[in-house]
Design a protein around this motif. Structure first.
Motif, mmCIF file in Angstrom:
data_model
loop_
_atom_site.group_PDB
_atom_site.id
_atom_site.type_symbol
_atom_site.label_atom_id
_atom_site.label_comp_id
_atom_site.label_asym_id
_atom_site.label_seq_id
_atom_site.Cartn_x
_atom_site.Cartn_y
_atom_site.Cartn_z
ATOM 1 N N LEU A 151 0.953 -1.187 -0.001
ATOM 2 C CA LEU A 151 0.034 -0.104 -0.034
ATOM 3 C C LEU A 151 0.917 1.158 0.032
ATOM 4 N N VAL A 152 2.233 1.221 0.598
ATOM 5 C CA VAL A 152 2.808 2.376 0.617
ATOM 6 C C VAL A 152 3.590 2.681 -0.666
ATOM 7 N N LEU A 153 3.688 1.442 -1.505
ATOM 8 C CA LEU A 153 4.186 1.571 -3.047
ATOM 9 C C LEU A 153 3.159 2.211 -3.809
ATOM 10 N N ALA A 154 1.935 1.548 -3.553
ATOM 11 C CA ALA A 154 0.710 2.002 -4.329
ATOM 12 C C ALA A 154 0.017 3.439 -3.966
ATOM 13 N N ASN A 155 0.674 4.076 -2.747
ATOM 14 C CA ASN A 155 0.266 5.348 -2.618
ATOM 15 C C ASN A 155 1.445 6.367 -2.874
ATOM 16 N N SER A 300 2.895 -7.465 -7.591
ATOM 17 C CA SER A 300 3.425 -6.521 -6.507
ATOM 18 C C SER A 300 3.261 -5.100 -7.113
ATOM 19 N N PHE A 301 3.367 -4.181 -6.516
ATOM 20 C CA PHE A 301 3.274 -2.694 -6.802
ATOM 21 C C PHE A 301 4.633 -2.204 -7.060
ATOM 22 N N ALA A 302 5.706 -3.157 -6.894
ATOM 23 C CA ALA A 302 7.059 -2.534 -6.903
ATOM 24 C C ALA A 302 7.620 -2.323 -8.470
ATOM 25 N N GLY A 303 6.846 -3.257 -9.298
ATOM 26 C CA GLY A 303 7.321 -2.778 -10.859
ATOM 27 C C GLY A 303 6.020 -2.593 -11.742
ATOM 28 N N ASP A 304 5.785 -3.474 -12.638
ATOM 29 C CA ASP A 304 4.359 -3.139 -13.399
ATOM 30 C C ASP A 304 3.256 -4.038 -12.798
ATOM 31 N N GLU A 305 2.172 -3.571 -13.032
ATOM 32 C CA GLU A 305 1.001 -4.604 -12.527
ATOM 33 C C GLU A 305 -0.044 -4.362 -13.575
ATOM 34 N N ASP A 363 1.893 2.184 -13.831
ATOM 35 C CA ASP A 363 1.243 2.835 -12.808
ATOM 36 C C ASP A 363 -0.333 3.209 -13.661
ATOM 37 N N ASP A 364 -1.350 3.507 -12.812
ATOM 38 C CA ASP A 364 -2.740 3.697 -13.546
ATOM 39 C C ASP A 364 -2.829 5.104 -14.509
ATOM 40 N N ASP A 365 -1.416 5.851 -14.371
ATOM 41 C CA ASP A 365 -1.604 6.929 -15.239
ATOM 42 C C ASP A 365 -0.613 6.903 -16.547
ATOM 43 N N THR A 366 -0.001 5.577 -16.610
ATOM 44 C CA THR A 366 1.031 5.544 -17.567
ATOM 45 C C THR A 366 0.601 4.741 -18.997
ATOM 46 N N ALA A 367 -0.825 4.227 -18.821
ATOM 47 C CA ALA A 367 -1.627 3.544 -19.925
ATOM 48 C C ALA A 367 -2.111 4.538 -20.814
ATOM 49 N N ASP A 617 12.906 -7.102 -4.510
ATOM 50 C CA ASP A 617 13.536 -8.320 -4.833
ATOM 51 C C ASP A 617 14.060 -8.402 -5.971
ATOM 52 N N PRO A 618 15.241 -9.150 -6.170
ATOM 53 C CA PRO A 618 15.772 -9.251 -7.656
ATOM 54 C C PRO A 618 14.602 -9.810 -8.606
ATOM 55 N N ASP A 619 14.848 -9.533 -9.837
ATOM 56 C CA ASP A 619 13.865 -9.969 -10.837
ATOM 57 C C ASP A 619 14.223 -11.280 -11.596
ATOM 58 N N HIS A 620 15.361 -11.583 -11.270
ATOM 59 C CA HIS A 620 15.926 -12.937 -11.758
ATOM 60 C C HIS A 620 15.808 -13.014 -13.232
ATOM 61 N N GLY A 621 15.860 -12.089 -13.970
ATOM 62 C CA GLY A 621 15.935 -12.152 -15.460
ATOM 63 C C GLY A 621 14.497 -11.958 -16.088
ATOM 64 N N VAL A 622 13.496 -11.697 -15.159
ATOM 65 C CA VAL A 622 12.003 -11.387 -15.505
ATOM 66 C C VAL A 622 11.914 -10.023 -15.988
ATOM 67 N N ARG A 623 11.406 -9.524 -17.221
ATOM 68 C CA ARG A 623 11.171 -8.285 -17.548
ATOM 69 C C ARG A 623 9.594 -8.359 -18.185
#
Length: 684
Positions: A151-155, A300-305, A363-367, A617-623
């Motif tokens: 929630l902290v990341l989302a806000n 997770s809100f840390a990257g793209d959702e 984020d919700d304003d990047t689409a 967290d590390p993305d371990h090659g996931v993009r």
């Protein structure tokens, strides 16, 4: 003689004697303490005042004059007047000063006690929250830390975001634990209140009626689901009446209680099944190692959702055209105006004027639609040959718990035809449960049950673990389960230690999927970088947070995590584009479109153990969701992340090569929308 003096006690230190004397004085009551305090004040003030008078060169010279000056100084210092005159006048002035001092001291004491009581009341967290548009958390469990963190990341892009938490613990303790586990809260204000979540009066303290969303945390113990249902009933009683109702999100551990929780949550509630989601993700990751990293990144809100966004300017466009209409967002489906969700629909599906687009974006304003011509596509790099059929695989399941029967059922539906499963469990009760599961009517995948303790290195060494394609390590739950002193994640960590020792001794690798109850143990797990860990409570917490931020995502996740239909997969890159040569990411998206798949990203095998993105967290090659203009060179061992049916060959209507995939139709005039002819179906 020497022995006679051996027991004589030594002399007590002066400091200890002074402390004992002071403790004795305090223990004799308030009157004695006041008396000694007055004597101590006089013993200090009178000599000091006399010294000041005698040291004053301009002061009185006679003894009576100096004595009078000492009295005045003492009176002014102790605030008892120090008046000069007749004895009666002096006595009355002293009495009046003492009375005034008594009243002032009493007033100060009352004010101090009132402030202390108010501070204690605030520390107890019993005051009502006066917020609007905030997020409410009801309950206290390990879920609270990942939920607050998300929630902290989302806000992060919100100005005045507030989070109100009602739990059974002390307010200060909850704030301290969250601060230690989550760290800085950024723009989010945390408001903790102490109370019972099953009491409507306690729930009303966090103002759920004016909240944007309410999350009911799971409870531990055998009556955990009952506590969730009672909390939902208390919430319904607290917000009963006309007005706006918040989005309610809850989770139960036993699927049999889900319907009761849904009834208690009401029309605005969404209830998740922890066991079902966990079992399904374990089974899918067992068939496609690395898939848990994709889900963790996506939830997770840390990257793209995932977001649902309106796009009236694109109304009338086909779904195939929408796939390349966004430069920095990945389109995966449509949310119809009536609430229906279509993930990866046929490419000739048309976006209605009131429909929303389901996208993966930052984020919700990047689409934002590109607006220009579609990115170039290298058709010569697209592989047209059908994918190779999947070969049968051997799975090893180490351990047994309440989720195991669901995992076996999900694995049976997701594994290639002809696959087999070997289950090794310890403990008579678990062996009987595993045997009943193996002998279930209609079982299509052969299941063999072996008795053995996975924490015993000799048992694992005799199992020939490298004869299996995948190994799944489950926890037993309670301490001592499975016939040993270890229980829960402790057994799981010990099993991973033995598996790693076997890998090092043999110089070979084994794909291991691990279930953990506590996400903190993931950092302790002796597994290689990029290994798959399924922490059900954390994943459910992430899903609850996503739904709380966007209520439309409840239906999206229901479809995405369903046992049938389109879901996420890691497919070999060579099935889509030629490997070993630079291609644009738009070409990969087009290659997936021609197979009827939505490409949402890729995973680089070479970066699986090197890529880091602190502090997350590390993305371990996931993009996920790279820009369409990005150029990349995929290797044969790399994977493309797609939203596709479970079987390699799509059973619907894929987008055939040569159709106008990049054509974005302009929005028709208001009067022409109903007269537009329906587009014909696209064929391979």
């Amino acid at each position: 003689m020497a022995g006679a003096g051996a027991g004589r006690p030594g002399r007590t230190p002066a400091r200890a004697r002074t402390r004992y004397w002071f403790d004795t004085i305090v223990a004799r009551g308030t009157a004695m303490l006041i008396g000694w305090f007055v004597l101590l004040c006089l013993a200090v003030v009178v000599p000091a005042s006399a010294a000041l008078v005698w040291a004053d060169a301009h002061g009185p010279t006679t003894f009576s004059g100096r004595a009078l000056a000492v009295w005045v100084s003492v009176g002014q210092t102790l605030k008892i007047g120090g008046a000069v005159g007749s004895p009666v006048y002096v006595l009355l002035s002293v009495v009046l000063a003492l009375v005034a001092l008594l009243f002032v001291s009493t007033l100060v004491s009352l004010i101090t006690n009132g402030l202390n009581d108010k501070v204690l009341a605030l520390r107890r967290g019993r005051s009502t929250v006066l917020e609007s548009g905030h997020t409410v958390l009801l309950g206290w469990s390990d879920q609270v830390f990942p939920i607050v963190s998300e929630l902290v990341l989302a806000n992060a892009n919100q100005r005045r975001a507030a989070l109100a938490l009602l739990g059974p613990r002390d307010k200060a303790e909850m704030e301290d634990e969250i601060g230690a586990a989550v760290g800085r809260l950024g723009r989010t204000r945390l408001i903790c209140r102490t109370g019972t979540t099953t009491d409507p009066a306690g729930v009303a303290l966090v103002a759920p009626a004016t909240a944007r969303a309410v999350l009911v945390l799971t409870h531990d113990g055998p009556d955990g689901d009952a506590q969730v249902v009672k909390t939902l009933l208390a919430l319904e009683a607290a917000v009963r009446g006309p007005g706006r109702h918040p989005v309610v999100v809850a989770a139960v551990r036993d699927g049999r209680h889900r319907r009761a929780a849904e009834l208690a949550a009401g029309a605005h509630g969404h209830v998740l099944d922890v066991e079902e989601v966990t079992a399904r993700l374990i089974a899918r990751t067992s068939c496609e190692p690395g898939l848990s990293l994709v889900y963790r990144e996506l939830f997770s809100f840390a990257g793209d959702e995932i977001y649902t966004v309106p796009a009236p300017e694109l109304a009338g466009s086909t779904f195939g055209a929408l796939l390349l209409a966004y430069e920095d967002s990945s389109v995966i489906g449509l949310l119809r105006a009536d609430g229906r969700v279509e993930l990866n629909p046929p490419c000739d599906s048309v976006l209605g004027p009131s429909d929303r687009i389901v996208v993966i974006t930052e984020d919700d304003d990047t689409a934002v639609p590109s607006g220009g011509p579609p990115p170039p596509v290298d058709t010569g790099a697209i592989v047209a040959a059908p994918p190779a059929p999947r070969t049968p695989e051997r799975f090893l399941l180490l351990g047994w718990n309440a989720r195991a029967p669901r995992i076996v059922a999900e694995l049976e539906g997701a594994a290639p035809a002809g696959s087999e499963l070997v289950v090794m469990a310890a403990g008579e009760e678990h062996l009987r449960a595993a045997d009943r599961c193996a002998r279930a009517p209609g079982r299509r995948m052969p299941v063999t049950v072996l008795a053995g303790d996975a924490t015993d290195p000799d048992v694992l060494a005799g199992l020939d673990v490298f004869g299996f394609d995948r190994a799944v390590v489950l926890g037993y739950g309670g301490a001592g389960a499975g016939g040993g002193a270890l229980g829960g994640d402790d057994r799981t960590l010990v099993t991973l230690l033995h598996l790693r020792a076997l890998e090092e001794a043999a110089g070979r690798r084994l794909a291991v999927i691990t279930e953990l109850a506590d996400d903190r143990n993931r950092l302790l797990a002796p597994a290689r970088e990029g290994a798959d860990f399924i922490v059900g409570s954390r994943l459910i917490g992430l899903l609850m947070t996503q739904i709380a931020e966007d209520r439309h995502l409840a239906a999206v996740f229901d479809r995405l995590l369903a046992s049938t239909g389109d879901t996420l997969h890691l497919r070999p890159a060579g099935e889509y584009v030629l490997t070993g040569r630079p291609v644009g990411y738009a070409t990969v998206v087009e290659a997936g479109r021609r197979r009827g798949h939505c490409v949402v990203g890729y995973r680089l095998h070479a970066a699986a153990r090197t890529v880091r993105r602190p502090p997350h967290d590390p993305d371990h090659g996931v993009r996920l969701n790279p820009p369409k203009h990005e150029t990349l060179t995929l290797a044969p061992e790399d994977a493309v992340i797609v939203l596709a049916p479970a079987s390699p060959a799509r059973t619907g209507s894929p987008c055939a090569a040569g159709t106008s995939a990049a054509r974005v139709l302009p929005a028709p005039a208001r009067g022409d929308r109903d007269q537009r002819p329906a587009p014909g179906p696209e064929r391979c």
